[in-house]
Design a protein around this motif. Structure first.
Motif, PDB file in Angstrom:
ATOM      1  N   ARG A 234       0.895   8.522  -6.550  1.00 11.28           N
ATOM      2  CA  ARG A 234      -0.345   8.939  -5.894  1.00 11.28           C
ATOM      3  C   ARG A 234      -0.922  10.196  -6.511  1.00 11.28           C
ATOM      4  O   ARG A 234      -0.199  11.108  -6.916  1.00 11.28           O
ATOM      5  CB  ARG A 234      -0.103   9.147  -4.395  1.00 11.28           C
ATOM      6  CG  ARG A 234       0.798  10.311  -4.058  1.00 11.28           C
ATOM      7  CD  ARG A 234       1.174  10.316  -2.580  1.00 11.28           C
ATOM      8  NE  ARG A 234       2.018   9.165  -2.237  1.00 11.28           N
ATOM      9  CZ  ARG A 234       2.461   8.899  -1.002  1.00 11.28           C
ATOM     10  NH1 ARG A 234       2.125   9.693   0.006  1.00 11.28           N
ATOM     11  NH2 ARG A 234       3.218   7.862  -0.786  1.00 11.28           N
ATOM     12  N   GLU A 235      -2.225  10.211  -6.590  1.00 13.77           N
ATOM     13  CA  GLU A 235      -2.975  11.394  -7.001  1.00 13.77           C
ATOM     14  C   GLU A 235      -4.170  11.508  -6.062  1.00 13.77           C
ATOM     15  O   GLU A 235      -4.834  10.507  -5.788  1.00 13.77           O
ATOM     16  CB  GLU A 235      -3.499  11.268  -8.438  1.00 13.77           C
ATOM     17  CG  GLU A 235      -2.424  11.180  -9.505  1.00 13.77           C
ATOM     18  CD  GLU A 235      -3.023  10.989 -10.891  1.00 13.77           C
ATOM     19  OE1 GLU A 235      -4.267  11.121 -11.029  1.00 13.77           O
ATOM     20  OE2 GLU A 235      -2.263  10.695 -11.832  1.00 13.77           O
ATOM     21  N   ARG A 236      -4.441  12.689  -5.576  1.00 15.99           N
ATOM     22  CA  ARG A 236      -5.593  12.845  -4.690  1.00 15.99           C
ATOM     23  C   ARG A 236      -6.859  12.437  -5.428  1.00 15.99           C
ATOM     24  O   ARG A 236      -7.141  12.885  -6.538  1.00 15.99           O
ATOM     25  CB  ARG A 236      -5.705  14.280  -4.194  1.00 15.99           C
ATOM     26  CG  ARG A 236      -6.859  14.480  -3.212  1.00 15.99           C
ATOM     27  CD  ARG A 236      -6.795  15.811  -2.498  1.00 15.99           C
ATOM     28  NE  ARG A 236      -7.947  16.005  -1.627  1.00 15.99           N
ATOM     29  CZ  ARG A 236      -8.085  15.478  -0.413  1.00 15.99           C
ATOM     30  NH1 ARG A 236      -7.121  14.726   0.081  1.00 15.99           N
ATOM     31  NH2 ARG A 236      -9.161  15.706   0.315  1.00 15.99           N
ATOM     32  N   GLY A 237      -7.633  11.563  -4.813  1.00 15.00           N
ATOM     33  CA  GLY A 237      -8.871  11.097  -5.408  1.00 15.00           C
ATOM     34  C   GLY A 237      -8.726   9.824  -6.220  1.00 15.00           C
ATOM     35  O   GLY A 237      -9.737   9.219  -6.583  1.00 15.00           O
ATOM     36  N   LEU A 238      -7.481   9.396  -6.507  1.00 17.27           N
ATOM     37  CA  LEU A 238      -7.271   8.157  -7.259  1.00 17.27           C
ATOM     38  C   LEU A 238      -6.998   7.022  -6.279  1.00 17.27           C
ATOM     39  O   LEU A 238      -5.968   6.989  -5.605  1.00 17.27           O
ATOM     40  CB  LEU A 238      -6.097   8.290  -8.227  1.00 17.27           C
ATOM     41  CG  LEU A 238      -5.741   7.014  -9.008  1.00 17.27           C
ATOM     42  CD1 LEU A 238      -6.903   6.578  -9.902  1.00 17.27           C
ATOM     43  CD2 LEU A 238      -4.462   7.200  -9.821  1.00 17.27           C
ATOM     44  N   GLU A 239      -7.944   6.091  -6.193  1.00 16.36           N
ATOM     45  CA  GLU A 239      -7.795   4.932  -5.326  1.00 16.36           C
ATOM     46  C   GLU A 239      -7.570   3.697  -6.183  1.00 16.36           C
ATOM     47  O   GLU A 239      -8.207   3.527  -7.230  1.00 16.36           O
ATOM     48  CB  GLU A 239      -9.054   4.747  -4.469  1.00 16.36           C
ATOM     49  CG  GLU A 239      -9.349   5.923  -3.553  1.00 16.36           C
ATOM     50  CD  GLU A 239     -10.667   5.751  -2.812  1.00 16.36           C
ATOM     51  OE1 GLU A 239     -10.788   4.775  -2.046  1.00 16.36           O
ATOM     52  OE2 GLU A 239     -11.571   6.580  -3.021  1.00 16.36           O
ATOM     53  N   TYR A 240      -6.654   2.843  -5.744  1.00 15.12           N
ATOM     54  CA  TYR A 240      -6.450   1.597  -6.468  1.00 15.12           C
ATOM     55  C   TYR A 240      -5.789   0.572  -5.562  1.00 15.12           C
ATOM     56  O   TYR A 240      -5.171   0.914  -4.552  1.00 15.12           O
ATOM     57  CB  TYR A 240      -5.646   1.820  -7.751  1.00 15.12           C
ATOM     58  CG  TYR A 240      -4.169   2.144  -7.607  1.00 15.12           C
ATOM     59  CD1 TYR A 240      -3.198   1.158  -7.813  1.00 15.12           C
ATOM     60  CD2 TYR A 240      -3.730   3.436  -7.317  1.00 15.12           C
ATOM     61  CE1 TYR A 240      -1.844   1.446  -7.733  1.00 15.12           C
ATOM     62  CE2 TYR A 240      -2.383   3.735  -7.229  1.00 15.12           C
ATOM     63  CZ  TYR A 240      -1.432   2.740  -7.437  1.00 15.12           C
ATOM     64  OH  TYR A 240      -0.093   3.035  -7.343  1.00 15.12           O
ATOM     65  N   SER A 241      -5.956  -0.701  -5.903  1.00 14.30           N
ATOM     66  CA  SER A 241      -5.282  -1.793  -5.213  1.00 14.30           C
ATOM     67  C   SER A 241      -4.675  -2.708  -6.261  1.00 14.30           C
ATOM     68  O   SER A 241      -5.055  -2.670  -7.434  1.00 14.30           O
ATOM     69  CB  SER A 241      -6.258  -2.556  -4.310  1.00 14.30           C
ATOM     70  OG  SER A 241      -7.321  -3.090  -5.081  1.00 14.30           O
ATOM     71  N   VAL A 242      -3.717  -3.546  -5.841  1.00 14.90           N
ATOM     72  CA  VAL A 242      -2.884  -4.266  -6.808  1.00 14.90           C
ATOM     73  C   VAL A 242      -2.777  -5.745  -6.461  1.00 14.90           C
ATOM     74  O   VAL A 242      -2.537  -6.107  -5.304  1.00 14.90           O
ATOM     75  CB  VAL A 242      -1.466  -3.658  -6.859  1.00 14.90           C
ATOM     76  CG1 VAL A 242      -0.573  -4.439  -7.812  1.00 14.90           C
ATOM     77  CG2 VAL A 242      -1.520  -2.194  -7.253  1.00 14.90           C
TER      78      VAL A 242
END
Length: 732
Positions: free
Chosen positions: A313-321
């Protein structure tokens, strides 16, 4: 507050896409220091023909933050187990019933009308998975669905997997969730909630024998994910604040005390969930906050293996898989892709350093999701506020097509497509005049077939109605989409009753879909309008960013601007304009009536989130900690001051307000019942008008209202009768 996010687990399950007043209300002039003394002052009898509203006792409580002290006279109403609280809620219900007593026949007429349009012995379109056809059906007069399947062909004998009507017997509330069949087709996992707090007990059924297994796991999110050994399941547990915070592994036939914790989401601003990829190859654990995601995976053939992180996780990094072949497919906002883009990465090296682009970011198109097939890729997109479905061929880049829907305002969405090898894309479609429809689109030939359209019983004819998409202009020049529907023949004379609805939070887009229920208003001359205000995501991700945190007031002013636009365009006038919103949309209603009460004749605020600061300062309340990136953390003064400037409860003033109907549920886990209860008590004490102010509490339900297929429409009939009664009073 926020509606619970449907986890990816929900989308992965096989059936996810289917279908006497008490005493003790005290005089507002009586003070006290503890709630326990409220029995000393009860409502005084008043000799009058008109029903008298209850007045909740004032028990001042000082709430000090950042050196600022707020006095909350009704803080004590959060004591759920206090008999005086229950007595007050019952007294408010009795008052509402008396005030609307003259609408009893109208309510029954509306209810019968609404239910009469519903095909009672209906069924969903079957879909095929692992050799079985699955569907949901309803029987005439029954409140709950029957989940069933047939082996090989729809001509085979029916197997009833779960009859929710039988499970709901002797329950005042019942909800089944997360139905999922084991890989060998022999076992069913499902969740049950009988309180409406969205705390589900997981249960398991042998589909060959019909036997309910002894395994029962309480306090879960309601879904289980099967490993490929047909005996190991992963599930999500909730903490006391109802945050989904731990993933456990259970082996059927063993005590739940032996279940192994496989993941603990220790960060209170995140929640966690588990799902299985469409390929059935991997079990994925996800963690999500408003601004960040993290996923880890394990081979579904090796449930005792160690989960590996895809990208920390990184603040501001959004992702789905999702997964296909030897790659993970990632929808992400990486590198400033505000509207998201599609990447792929090797399963063996899944970190972001190895992500390569498949679909680039576009400033004018929001990428909402994907559906992977062996030969094709389907994309769920949004442009100019409307849904789009795009289909691409993996082998031929020129084979790239959008499905043409042919209407001005509509909603379309990718449905359940469990088969990788299929060339048929199942999708759903609806518009303000077209009932919900299920289609199959042949991705090779580009032909589509209508499989089913929701039947509206009676004389419904879509050609009798007209839909439009208009644009209001906000004070800052922003164009706000407004979707309208009304019965043809409408005269733009400024004298049409109009109901304006909006939500405007969490990036949740309000799609202009069909409602047979709404016909009861349209056929009585109403215009129904949806304001697609900032805070949603209709116009792209920036639409959401410009309607949250320190820009939240855009949501409220957009709604007001849309209201004034409808008046300017001669659709309606303030004496016939009504507003409605629920949950975070209820916050919208609370803010709007504080800012511009004169614009509306009546307002319906359903389960409204109105006590913003007090709730957001209380991390013991469900969902609070995960909301800081939506509303701000009032522990920080900048956010405290801004939230204080619009919080509906804190900004109630001695002035006139519209007629208002406020609804809530005693067991609501998302917006606690005491927020609307306190708000109504304060409004009743301070407002200077003689307009109706009604509070209706469902004493047996939560955020979603009553369970069952038809009972929920009792409250709809109440709401519609409230509106129609106000119109009748004007005409007298």
């Amino acid at each position: 507050m926020k509606p619970l996010k449907p986890s990816s687990a929900a989308s992965a399950t096989l059936l996810a896409a289917c279908l006497a007043a008490g005493a003790g209300c005290s005089s507002s002039n009586t003070g006290s220091t503890t709630a326990s003394t409220t029995t000393e002052a009860t409502t005084a009898a008043v000799t009058t023909d008109a029903p008298q509203p209850p007045a909740a006792q004032k028990i001042p409580k000082e709430l000090t933050t950042h050196g600022d002290t707020r006095i909350d006279n009704y803080y004590w109403l959060n004591e759920r187990e206090n008999p005086e609280v229950i007595a007050y809620l019952n007294a408010e219900n009795e008052y509402t019933e008396k005030m609307l007593a003259g609408t009893k026949e109208m309510q029954q007429e509306l209810y019968d009308e609404i239910v009469g349009r519903i095909k009672q012995d209906d069924a969903s379109v079957p879909y095929k998975d692992k050799g079985y056809w699955y569907y949901v059906r309803y029987e005439e007069g029954k409140e709950y669905p029957i989940y069933a399947r047939k082996k090989g062909t729809m001509e085979a004998p029916e197997e009833v997997m779960l009859n929710a009507n039988k499970r709901a017997e002797n329950q005042s509330y019942y909800a089944a969730a997360g139905l999922d069949v084991s890989p060998n087709n022999q076992l069913l996992a499902f969740g049950e909630d009988t309180v409406s707090r969205r705390k589900y007990t997981l249960r398991f059924k042998n589909l060959k024998t019909g036997e309910l297994l002894p395994d029962a796991i309480p306090n879960t999110t309601g879904s289980a994910v099967w490993a490929n050994d047909n005996k190991t399941v992963f599930y999500t547990m909730k903490d006391p604040a109802l945050r989904s915070y731990k993933i456990f592994k259970h082996t059927l036939g063993t005590p739940t005390t032996q279940d192994k914790e496989v993941f603990h989401e220790a960060d209170e601003t995140f929640s966690t969930y588990v799902y299985k990829t469409k390929s059935d190859r991997y079990i994925i654990i996800g963690s999500a906050s408003t601004l960040s995601n993290e996923y880890r995976y394990v081979d579904a053939d090796n449930p005792n293996g160690t989960f590996k992180v895809i990208q920390p996780r990184e603040r501001g990094l959004e992702y789905s898989v999702d997964h296909f072949g030897d790659k993970f497919y990632i929808v992400t906002n990486k590198d400033g892709a505000t509207n998201f883009k599609l990447m792929q990465t090797p399963v063996s090296k899944p970190g972001k350093a190895n992500w390569t682009e498949v679909i680039p970011h576009r400033d004018d198109v929001l990428l909402e999701g994907i559906e992977i097939f062996k030969d094709y890729l389907a994309l769920q997109e949004r442009k100019n506020g409307l849904s789009q479905i795009r289909v691409k061929s993996w082998s031929n880049p020129k084979d790239d097509a959008y499905i043409d829907f042919g209407e001005e305002a509509y909603t379309a969405y990718i449905g359940l497509n469990p088969d990788f090898d299929s060339k048929e894309l199942r999708y759903g479609y609806s518009s303000l005049t077209t009932p919900y429809s299920t289609y199959e689109f042949n991705m090779q030939t580009k032909e589509r077939e209508l499989l089913k359209r929701e039947e509206v019983v009676g004389d419904f004819d879509p050609s009798n109605y007209e839909a439009k998409r208009l644009y209001a202009t906000a004070d800052d020049g922003t164009k706000i989409p407004v979707s309208l529907v009304y019965r043809k023949g409408l005269t733009l004379n400024g004298d049409n009753p109009t109901l304006l609805y909006a939500y405007g939070s969490y990036g949740s887009s309000t799609n202009p879909g069909f409602s047979s229920v709404r016909l009861s208003l349209l056929d009585r001359g109403f215009v129904y309008a949806i304001a697609h205000i900032r805070g949603g995501q209709e116009m792209g991700r920036q639409w959401y960013e410009n309607g949250k945190l320190l820009k939240k007031k855009n949501t409220f002013t957009d709604f007001i601007d849309a209201s004034e636009f409808l008046i300017e365009q001669q659709y309606t006038n303030p004496d016939k304009l009504f507003a409605m919103g629920g949950s975070a949309g209820g916050l919208l209603m609370g803010a709007v009536v504080n800012m511009r009460p004169e614009l509306y004749q009546g307002v319906i605020a359903a389960v409204p989130f109105v006590d913003v600061i007090t709730t957001m300062l209380d991390t013991s309340i469900p969902l609070t900690t995960g909301e800081f990136d939506e509303w701000g953390n009032p522990a920080e003064k900048e956010y405290y001051d801004y939230m204080l400037s619009y919080s509906p409860y804190d900004n109630v003033a001695a002035k006139g307000y519209p007629n208002m109907l406020v609804t809530t549920g005693l067991h609501d886990s998302q917006v606690q019942y005491w927020e609307p209860a306190k708000w109504v008590a304060k409004l009743r004490d301070m407002k200077t008008d003689d307009n109706m102010l009604l509070l209706h509490t469902n004493m047996e339900a939560g955020h979603g209202g009553a369970s069952g297929r038809f009972q929920r429409y009792k409250e709809t009939a109440l709401q519609y009768a409230f509106l129609l009664n106000l119109l009748e009073q004007q005409n007298q």
